[in-house]
Design an enzyme around this catalytic site. Structure first.
Site, PDB file in Angstrom:
ATOM      1  N   GLY A 135      45.015  29.213  51.106  1.00  0.00           N
ATOM      2  CA  GLY A 135      44.550  29.764  49.844  1.00  0.00           C
ATOM      3  C   GLY A 135      45.545  30.755  49.290  1.00  0.00           C
ATOM      4  CG  ASN A 136      45.985  31.476  45.458  1.00  0.00           C
ATOM      5  OD1 ASN A 136      45.303  32.246  44.784  1.00  0.00           O
ATOM      6  ND2 ASN A 136      45.992  30.157  45.254  1.00  0.00           N
ATOM      7  NE  ARG A 137      47.170  39.794  47.669  1.00  0.00           N
ATOM      8  CZ  ARG A 137      48.004  40.750  47.262  1.00  0.00           C
ATOM      9  NH1 ARG A 137      49.298  40.610  47.445  1.00  0.00           N
ATOM     10  NH2 ARG A 137      47.542  41.833  46.667  1.00  0.00           N
ATOM     11  CB  SER A 138      43.881  33.844  42.464  1.00  0.00           C
ATOM     12  OG  SER A 138      43.116  33.877  41.285  1.00  0.00           O
TER      13      SER A 138
END
Ligand code: CTP
Ligand code: CA
Length: 223
Positions: A33-36
């Site tokens: 995933g990512n930090r959005s």
């Protein structure tokens, strides 16, 4: 003040917004995933709704509360995101692509929980590039204005200009992610709005809510 925030500039218009980060599965319990946080995209959806638009929000997993009145489609992978866009793009007058889309996915997703015993101290994941949803988007006649985002840690303006062309969009919201008090998970952001033929519009540290209202103002002027 609520009265100033609400209006009818977008009444009768359908705005499609993507938000949050996508997740690509590794196995039955893990993902990349990512930090959005989704905050920027949700703020845009809310601002469009407050101007009377019919809003469809396509969102990756976030901790944010649902926005009353906004139809929200929850997605995980880039494939899900693509399908949700395909189903809604033919009704949209504008698209705002604020989602942080995974550039890669795992080549072979394990159907079980991977065990350490399957590896010998190191593990390699093979990743394959995901399609670029925005760059490959077909622009139906109804779609009058498309906004892309650009998350950059360096050369904000130059990279933003490149994405403006490569993604065939009408505006890039270039986001400087090198500073920690703006951007990811923050309620504030600092962005540069890049459009063809126009001088870039620099918005210094500002609430995502007000930045969203500015973006929606620009869109409503073009519809
Ligand atoms: N985007 C997309 N599909 C992808 C990757 C990105 O539609 N597979 C969209 C994002 O939603 C955003 C814009 O393209 O609106 C720019 O995303 P960004 O990650 O900044 O650019 P990339 O083209 O992925 O390039 P890089 O990450 O290498 O800078
Ligand atoms: Ca990317």
């Amino acid at each position: 003040n609520k009265q100033l925030e609400s209006g009818s500039k977008l009444s009768g218009k359908h705005i499609l917004v993507t938000a949050g980060g996508t997740r690509e599965p590794i196995d039955s319990v893990r993902f990349i995933g990512n930090r959005s946080s989704g905050k920027m995209g949700f703020a845009i959806a809310k601002a469009a709704y407050n101007q009377g638009a019919y809003v469809t929000l396509i969102s990756g997993p976030t901790k944010l509360p649902a926005i009353p009145g906004v139809k929200t489609i929850f997605i995980q992978t880039v494939d899900d995101l693509q399908n949700a866009i395909n189903e809604n793009i033919k009704q949209a007058d504008a698209l705002v692509m604020a989602a942080a889309v995974s550039d890669y996915r795992v080549a072979t997703v394990a159907d079980h929980k991977l065990k350490k015993s399957e590896f010998d101290g190191t593990m390699q994941l093979q990743l394959v590039e995901n399609p670029d949803v925005l760059a490959n988007l077909e622009h139906p006649d109804n779609l009058k204005f498309v906004v892309g985002f650009a998350a950059e840690s360096e050369n904000l303006l130059a990279n933003g200009q490149t994405k403006l062309k490569k993604k065939h969009v009408d505006m890039i919201v270039a986001n400087d992610i090198s500073k920690s008090d703006t951007g990811f998970d923050s309620d504030d952001n600092a962005v540069t709005l890049i459009r063809p033929e126009l001088k870039p519009e620099v918005i210094k540290k500002q609430s995502k809510k007000l930045i969203a209202q500015r973006i929606i103002d620009i869109i409503s002027d073009q519809l």
